[in-house]
Write a protein that holds these residues in place. Structure first.
Motif, PDB file in Angstrom:
ATOM      1  N   GLY A 116      -0.599   3.280  -4.332  1.00 32.96           N
ATOM      2  CA  GLY A 116      -0.006   3.145  -3.005  1.00 32.96           C
ATOM      3  C   GLY A 116       0.361   4.481  -2.397  1.00 32.96           C
ATOM      4  O   GLY A 116       0.050   4.762  -1.234  1.00 32.96           O
ATOM      5  N   LEU A 122      -2.724   6.420  -1.339  1.00 24.40           N
ATOM      6  CA  LEU A 122      -3.266   5.992  -0.045  1.00 24.40           C
ATOM      7  C   LEU A 122      -2.411   6.459   1.113  1.00 24.40           C
ATOM      8  O   LEU A 122      -2.927   6.795   2.183  1.00 24.40           O
ATOM      9  CB  LEU A 122      -3.418   4.480  -0.008  1.00 24.40           C
ATOM     10  CG  LEU A 122      -4.680   3.937  -0.651  1.00 24.40           C
ATOM     11  CD1 LEU A 122      -4.683   2.421  -0.622  1.00 24.40           C
ATOM     12  CD2 LEU A 122      -5.908   4.470   0.045  1.00 24.40           C
ATOM     13  N   LEU A 174      -7.148  -1.627   6.697  1.00 23.71           N
ATOM     14  CA  LEU A 174      -7.346  -1.947   5.272  1.00 23.71           C
ATOM     15  C   LEU A 174      -6.467  -1.088   4.377  1.00 23.71           C
ATOM     16  O   LEU A 174      -5.971  -1.556   3.352  1.00 23.71           O
ATOM     17  CB  LEU A 174      -8.814  -1.790   4.893  1.00 23.71           C
ATOM     18  CG  LEU A 174      -9.745  -2.872   5.400  1.00 23.71           C
ATOM     19  CD1 LEU A 174     -11.187  -2.542   5.048  1.00 23.71           C
ATOM     20  CD2 LEU A 174      -9.360  -4.221   4.828  1.00 23.71           C
ATOM     21  N   ARG A 175      -6.266   0.155   4.766  1.00 26.33           N
ATOM     22  CA  ARG A 175      -5.404   1.042   3.980  1.00 26.33           C
ATOM     23  C   ARG A 175      -3.982   0.483   3.908  1.00 26.33           C
ATOM     24  O   ARG A 175      -3.387   0.387   2.844  1.00 26.33           O
ATOM     25  CB  ARG A 175      -5.428   2.411   4.635  1.00 26.33           C
ATOM     26  CG  ARG A 175      -4.543   3.429   3.991  1.00 26.33           C
ATOM     27  CD  ARG A 175      -4.723   4.766   4.683  1.00 26.33           C
ATOM     28  NE  ARG A 175      -3.432   5.322   4.980  1.00 26.33           N
ATOM     29  CZ  ARG A 175      -3.218   6.315   5.799  1.00 26.33           C
ATOM     30  NH1 ARG A 175      -4.214   6.851   6.461  1.00 26.33           N
ATOM     31  NH2 ARG A 175      -2.018   6.773   5.990  1.00 26.33           N
ATOM     32  N   PHE A 184      -3.738  -2.827   1.909  1.00 25.60           N
ATOM     33  CA  PHE A 184      -3.719  -2.565   0.471  1.00 25.60           C
ATOM     34  C   PHE A 184      -2.361  -2.051   0.013  1.00 25.60           C
ATOM     35  O   PHE A 184      -1.860  -2.440  -1.041  1.00 25.60           O
ATOM     36  CB  PHE A 184      -4.817  -1.562   0.094  1.00 25.60           C
ATOM     37  CG  PHE A 184      -4.826  -1.229  -1.362  1.00 25.60           C
ATOM     38  CD1 PHE A 184      -5.364  -2.117  -2.285  1.00 25.60           C
ATOM     39  CD2 PHE A 184      -4.281  -0.047  -1.820  1.00 25.60           C
ATOM     40  CE1 PHE A 184      -5.357  -1.820  -3.635  1.00 25.60           C
ATOM     41  CE2 PHE A 184      -4.272   0.265  -3.158  1.00 25.60           C
ATOM     42  CZ  PHE A 184      -4.810  -0.628  -4.075  1.00 25.60           C
ATOM     43  N   LEU A 223       0.040  -5.041  -0.030  1.00 25.47           N
ATOM     44  CA  LEU A 223      -0.279  -5.926  -1.158  1.00 25.47           C
ATOM     45  C   LEU A 223       0.135  -5.302  -2.485  1.00 25.47           C
ATOM     46  O   LEU A 223       0.649  -5.997  -3.375  1.00 25.47           O
ATOM     47  CB  LEU A 223      -1.758  -6.275  -1.164  1.00 25.47           C
ATOM     48  CG  LEU A 223      -2.218  -7.241  -0.084  1.00 25.47           C
ATOM     49  CD1 LEU A 223      -3.735  -7.413  -0.138  1.00 25.47           C
ATOM     50  CD2 LEU A 223      -1.521  -8.580  -0.205  1.00 25.47           C
ATOM     51  N   ALA A 224      -0.067  -4.007  -2.646  1.00 24.92           N
ATOM     52  CA  ALA A 224       0.362  -3.328  -3.872  1.00 24.92           C
ATOM     53  C   ALA A 224       1.882  -3.352  -3.997  1.00 24.92           C
ATOM     54  O   ALA A 224       2.422  -3.549  -5.093  1.00 24.92           O
ATOM     55  CB  ALA A 224      -0.155  -1.895  -3.887  1.00 24.92           C
TER      56      ALA A 224
END
Length: 134
Positions: A6, A9, A37-38, A41, A44-45
């Protein structure tokens, strides 16, 4: 692994975006999709990390659930608190002027303190939800 992924990113996302532009050209749709999308993600992480923490943290046997009220509360509070803390540090917190190099450590410790409080609030939300549904 989730935290490193995370943060990678968040920090390296701009660099990845530049590499994507160099490789595929300046396509606005592709850049917008990459940005979305970054952050999907990252969120979600964050939720998965909180789920694992709330599953194995307390000394209680219960099944693993990806989304719980505590995850949602903690995730939203952590994103909001981090954003507000960033605004505070950018505009009002001149720790480096006062404390020099130690100011970075102070800011990091303050953010970790806020994160700990948010994780505890999410755990309380899960406990209240389990007590209510029991």
């Amino acid at each position: 692994v989730l935290i490193i992924g995370g943060f990678s990113l968040i920090i390296l996302g701009g660099l990845l975006e530049k590499l994507l532009v160099q490789a595929l050209g300046q396509n606005q749709l592709l850049l917008a999709a990459f940005a979305v999308l970054r952050w999907v993600f990252i969120v979600l992480a964050l939720i998965l990390g909180l789920s694992i923490t709330y599953r194995f943290g307390p000394n209680v046997k219960h099944r693993f659930r990806f989304v719980t009220p505590g995850n949602v509360v903690a995730g939203l509070l952590l994103i909001g608190a981090s954003w507000l803390f960033r605004i505070y540090v950018d505009n009002f917190g001149k720790y480096s002027a006062t404390y020099g190099g130690l100011g970075t450590v102070i800011v990091l410790l303050l953010w970790l303190y806020i994160t700990g409080l948010v994780i505890l609030l999410g755990g309380e939300a899960n406990a209240l939800h389990e007590k209510k549904t029991a």
